[in-house]
Structures are given as C-alpha cells and as structure tokens.
Design a protein around this motif. Structure first.
Motif, PDB file in Angstrom:
ATOM      1  N   SER A 228       0.849  -1.195   0.000  1.00 19.35           N
ATOM      2  CA  SER A 228       0.000   0.000   0.000  1.00 19.35           C
ATOM      3  C   SER A 228       0.878   1.236   0.000  1.00 19.35           C
ATOM      4  CB  SER A 228      -0.910  -0.009   1.235  1.00 19.35           C
ATOM      5  OG  SER A 228      -0.123   0.082   2.410  1.00 19.35           O
ATOM      6  N   ILE A 229       0.244   2.398   0.125  1.00 24.77           N
ATOM      7  CA  ILE A 229       1.012   3.633   0.149  1.00 24.77           C
ATOM      8  C   ILE A 229       1.820   3.766   1.431  1.00 24.77           C
ATOM      9  CG2 ILE A 229      -0.566   4.873  -1.380  1.00 24.77           C
ATOM     10  CD1 ILE A 229      -1.813   6.155   1.088  1.00 24.77           C
ATOM     11  N   MET A 230       1.462   3.004   2.463  1.00 24.19           N
ATOM     12  CA  MET A 230       2.266   2.977   3.683  1.00 24.19           C
ATOM     13  C   MET A 230       3.462   2.065   3.435  1.00 24.19           C
ATOM     14  SD  MET A 230      -0.556   2.893   6.740  1.00 24.19           S
ATOM     15  CE  MET A 230       0.702   3.179   7.967  1.00 24.19           C
ATOM     16  N   GLU A 231       4.659   2.612   3.567  1.00 22.83           N
ATOM     17  CA  GLU A 231       5.849   1.883   3.137  1.00 22.83           C
ATOM     18  C   GLU A 231       6.389   0.917   4.194  1.00 22.83           C
ATOM     19  OE1 GLU A 231       8.779   4.563   1.724  1.00 22.83           O
ATOM     20  OE2 GLU A 231       7.645   5.107  -0.058  1.00 22.83           O
ATOM     21  N   TYR A 232       6.122   1.161   5.462  1.00 18.55           N
ATOM     22  CA  TYR A 232       6.659   0.308   6.522  1.00 18.55           C
ATOM     23  C   TYR A 232       8.171   0.144   6.362  1.00 18.55           C
ATOM     24  CZ  TYR A 232       1.766  -0.704   7.432  1.00 18.55           C
ATOM     25  OH  TYR A 232       0.431  -0.579   7.718  1.00 18.55           O
ATOM     26  N   ARG A 233       8.874   1.264   6.535  1.00 18.14           N
ATOM     27  CA  ARG A 233      10.328   1.288   6.320  1.00 18.14           C
ATOM     28  C   ARG A 233      11.046   0.242   7.172  1.00 18.14           C
ATOM     29  NH1 ARG A 233      13.986   4.951   3.790  1.00 18.14           N
ATOM     30  NH2 ARG A 233      16.022   4.014   4.048  1.00 18.14           N
ATOM     31  N   GLN A 234      10.560   0.003   8.381  1.00 19.42           N
ATOM     32  CA  GLN A 234      11.232  -0.980   9.244  1.00 19.42           C
ATOM     33  C   GLN A 234      11.185  -2.380   8.646  1.00 19.42           C
ATOM     34  OE1 GLN A 234       9.259   0.798  13.018  1.00 19.42           O
ATOM     35  NE2 GLN A 234      10.854  -0.569  13.733  1.00 19.42           N
ATOM     36  N   LEU A 235      10.063  -2.743   8.032  1.00 16.32           N
ATOM     37  CA  LEU A 235       9.974  -4.065   7.402  1.00 16.32           C
ATOM     38  C   LEU A 235      10.914  -4.157   6.210  1.00 16.32           C
ATOM     39  CD1 LEU A 235       6.116  -4.746   7.443  1.00 16.32           C
ATOM     40  CD2 LEU A 235       7.853  -5.470   9.104  1.00 16.32           C
ATOM     41  N   GLN A 236      11.037  -3.078   5.458  1.00 15.81           N
ATOM     42  CA  GLN A 236      11.946  -3.078   4.316  1.00 15.81           C
ATOM     43  C   GLN A 236      13.398  -3.230   4.777  1.00 15.81           C
ATOM     44  OE1 GLN A 236      10.484   0.731   2.816  1.00 15.81           O
ATOM     45  NE2 GLN A 236       9.810  -0.274   0.929  1.00 15.81           N
ATOM     46  N   GLU A 237      13.765  -2.473   5.798  1.00 15.31           N
ATOM     47  CA  GLU A 237      15.147  -2.540   6.283  1.00 15.31           C
ATOM     48  C   GLU A 237      15.450  -3.900   6.915  1.00 15.31           C
ATOM     49  OE1 GLU A 237      17.541  -0.486   5.742  1.00 15.31           O
ATOM     50  OE2 GLU A 237      16.349   1.092   4.808  1.00 15.31           O
ATOM     51  N   GLU A 238      14.475  -4.466   7.634  1.00 15.60           N
ATOM     52  CA  GLU A 238      14.692  -5.790   8.218  1.00 15.60           C
ATOM     53  C   GLU A 238      14.817  -6.847   7.121  1.00 15.60           C
ATOM     54  OE1 GLU A 238      15.140  -8.551  11.479  1.00 15.60           O
ATOM     55  OE2 GLU A 238      15.473  -6.404  11.160  1.00 15.60           O
ATOM     56  N   SER A 239      14.068  -6.687   6.032  1.00 14.50           N
ATOM     57  CA  SER A 239      14.179  -7.612   4.901  1.00 14.50           C
ATOM     58  C   SER A 239      15.596  -7.587   4.332  1.00 14.50           C
ATOM     59  CB  SER A 239      13.180  -7.236   3.807  1.00 14.50           C
ATOM     60  OG  SER A 239      11.851  -7.346   4.271  1.00 14.50           O
ATOM     61  N   ILE A 240      16.156  -6.396   4.222  1.00 15.32           N
ATOM     62  CA  ILE A 240      17.525  -6.257   3.710  1.00 15.32           C
ATOM     63  C   ILE A 240      18.517  -6.915   4.668  1.00 15.32           C
ATOM     64  CG2 ILE A 240      19.335  -4.584   3.165  1.00 15.32           C
ATOM     65  CD1 ILE A 240      17.085  -2.708   2.176  1.00 15.32           C
ATOM     66  N   ARG A 241      18.308  -6.760   5.965  1.00 18.99           N
ATOM     67  CA  ARG A 241      19.209  -7.393   6.942  1.00 18.99           C
ATOM     68  C   ARG A 241      19.131  -8.915   6.857  1.00 18.99           C
ATOM     69  NH1 ARG A 241      16.513  -3.628  10.470  1.00 18.99           N
ATOM     70  NH2 ARG A 241      17.665  -1.648  10.473  1.00 18.99           N
ATOM     71  N   ILE A 242      17.928  -9.434   6.656  1.00 15.12           N
ATOM     72  CA  ILE A 242      17.754 -10.890   6.546  1.00 15.12           C
ATOM     73  C   ILE A 242      18.532 -11.426   5.343  1.00 15.12           C
ATOM     74  CG2 ILE A 242      16.087 -12.721   6.058  1.00 15.12           C
ATOM     75  CD1 ILE A 242      14.027 -11.024   7.663  1.00 15.12           C
TER      76      ILE A 242
END
Length: 374
Positions: A228-242
């Motif tokens: 959605s238009i809500m990006e949830y930056r923390q989920l994106q950054e955690e995905s990159i860390r994983i």
C-alpha cells in the motif's frame, strides 16, 4: 608629528598585510575531509578526518571549514553542528606557519547507505580579522554503511532446513577442468573426451577422466515493494538485513549465492541483479549493493520484474524469497518457484499486529517490533 608617522605606518602595515592575505592566504594551503574507512556496518562507529596543511610563512589566525553530510551519520558527540534535513558541520582552526592539523570526528552510521561528501567551504580572514576571504574545495570521499545482521538465533532454524534440502539434493556434473587421469575408451564415452596423443602412443583409443563437482546454488529474492502507500520502512530494512545475513551464512558453508531485488541502485538507477558467486569479494559486493538500494525510487511489481530478469532458473537452485508483501502475484511466483525447486523458503517480515494471509510449511513468519521512529 610622531603620532602622524605612527598612524601612517600603522595604516601602511594594515594595507600591506591585507594585500598579502588577499593574494597569498590560500597559496600552499590544503584542506581535506575523508572517511578513515571505506565501509562500516549499521550502528558501528566511523571516523572522519579533517586535515589542514598550511605550507607557507603566512599564518592564518582563523580558518573556518564547513561541509554537509547525511543526517544518518550521527555526529551528535561533536560540537559546531546543526542537524535538519542534513547534517551541517562548521569547524574553526588556527593554522600557524608550516603547520599541519588533523582533527578526528567520530560518528555512528545509524542507517545503511552509501554516503558521500563532495564539497567544502573554506573561509579565512587577514591578520586583523577585518577582511573576509573564502574559497570552495572539491572533495571526493565516500563511505558504505553495510546493512546490519538479522537475529542469528531466529534464522538458524530455517537456515538449517534449507541446508538440509541442499545436502539431500546436490546435483553433480562432470567438470572438464577437473582432470583425474586417462583410461581405455568405452562405447558410452563422448568422442570429445578422447585423448588423441595418448591414443597415438598406445595404438588404441584412450579417453580423459574428469572429476565431478557438486553444483548447488541459492538465489535470494528480495521484494521491497510495499502493498500500500504505507511503506513500513522498518519491514523493508529488516528484509535487507535478513538477505545480508543469509548471504553470509550460505557463503560461509561454501554455497554460492546471488540476489535479485526490484529495489533500485542509488548509482545505476537499475534493479539489483547479482549472479551467484562464492568468494569473500562476492560477499563484499553483496553488502555494497544492498547498502546502495534506494527505497525512495519507484519499484516494479516483483512478479513482473522477476519474469523479465536475465538469470538462470535451474532445478538445482534453491530460492529464498524475503517479502513483506503478500499480494497475489507474489504468492503465485513463489508457488511456481517452490514447485520447480522443492525446499525453497519464503521469509515473511511482519509487524506483530499484521495478518499472515497465507499458511504453508515453507513460509516463515518473521515478526518485527515497531518502534517510535518506524
């Protein structure tokens, strides 16, 4: 009369020194700012070196060096600092004759990224601090802040399962560069393996024997396009860390790993497509590419992106999808990959209050606590 001579003399000295400073203040003066390392990891401490070198007889009573850096480089322990959308540093020096000054500025890399400083503004004055003098200096220094590591304890269970799948379905093939010897030719041998020199010496056909190499690789799929238009930056950054952590774990076990992501590179403005590799330099390349992902750039739907990407899709490739998005096109893509490559896994980063819309044994829910800045 003596007072007049003193006034005239003082005026001459003042004007002479002003002329000298106007002409020579920046001659044989070098000012530089550079990072002492080229890479650190998220939340690690880095160091920026400010160096002033005044190689002349003219002292500089006041020398001001101004530059700006990204606000995610945290210089909060340093003075002369202003932080808004950027971090503005303003340092003052006194550079005497033939003097070199080095100041070490400590900072914390708060967020992964690729950071540069391109320009410095240098100001000075004459000896009486009456005349303002200034120049701009070109600066070319850069720093990678690599992504941090995901929780290794939580990754261990899915990682062991994936390693078990890899070990039970290793695919072996004859390696033409792995020479083991020569033997008599058999009817099932390929004519391209015939050793003609040995055949001529013995009077009968002889063939080369090659060793077999295990061929197994992992493709890490990183979908960073939000639902959605809500990006949830923390989920994106955690995905990159994983992805960063998994790449390091697979490479440590000798399993080549590659990455595909629909997020674009800050420099090339293209999606991340990094083919499999297995050496230490490859791990550094992975971390550099992940650091340069710019989440503010437009992203394609992952299914459309992956169908058009030029990578080898083979049975011996194990796919690991890291995606917070649960859209239908992502589900369909993963289902197709899991059917092609049994053992493939989907790691699904979600905040605790988010619903997991699809249930399967090869989907791992990865909960990410939401802090105040998220």
């Amino acid at each position: 009369m003596e007072i007049i001579y003193i006034v005239i003399g003082a005026a001459c000295i003042f004007l002479l020194q002003r002329l000298l400073y106007q002409k020579y203040w920046n001659k044989r003066l070098s000012v530089s700012v550079r990072f002492s390392q080229h890479a650190i990891t998220e939340q690690e401490e880095g160091e920026l070196l400010e160096t002033i070198c005044n190689e002349k007889w003219l002292p500089l009573p006041m020398l001001r060096v101004k530059f700006e850096a990204d606000r995610h480089l945290d210089f909060q322990q340093e003075g002369n600092l202003s932080v808004t959308d950027r971090c503005y540093k303003n340092d003052i020096f006194t550079a005497m004759m033939w003097q070199k000054i080095t100041r070490r500025l400590k900072f914390i890399g708060r967020r992964r990224g690729f950071y540069t400083i391109h320009q410095l503004a240098v100001d000075s004055t004459d000896l009486f601090m009456e005349k303002h003098l200034g120049m701009d200096c070109i600066c070319d220094t850069w720093l990678y802040v690599y992504p941090g590591q995901a929780d290794a304890r939580r990754l261990l269970i899915p990682f062991r399962k994936m390693m078990g799948d890899i070990l039970t379905r290793t695919y072996t093939y004859e390696d033409p560069f792995e020479f083991q010897g020569i033997r008599p030719y058999q009817p099932f041998d390929s004519m391209r393996d015939v050793n003609w020199k040995a055949s001529a010496r013995t009077g009968e056909l002889r063939t080369n024997v090659h060793g077999h190499t295990v061929r197994q690789e992992v493709c890490l799929l990183l979908n960073l396009k939000p639902d959605s238009i809500m990006e949830y930056r923390q989920l994106q950054e955690e995905s990159i860390r994983i992805v960063n952590s998994l790449a390091g774990m697979f490479l440590a076990q000798g399993i080549p790993a590659g990455i595909c992501s629909n997020a674009k590179d800050l420099l090339s403005q293209k999606e991340l497509v990094l083919l499999s590799g297995g050496d230490r330099q490859h791990l550094n390349r992975i971390r550099e590419h992940l650091a340069r992902l710019d989440l503010s750039l437009d992203m394609e739907d992952f299914g459309y992106f992956f169908k058009n990407v030029q990578i080898r899709q083979q049975e011996q490739t194990l796919y690991v999808l890291v995606s917070a998005s649960q859209r239908d096109e992502v589900r369909q893509l993963f289902a197709a990959l899991a059917e092609q490559s049994p053992g493939s896994q989907w790691i699904l980063p979600l905040h605790p209050w988010m619903e997991q819309k699809i249930q399967a044994v090869n989907i791992v829910r990865w909960e990410v606590e939401q802090n105040a800045s998220g």
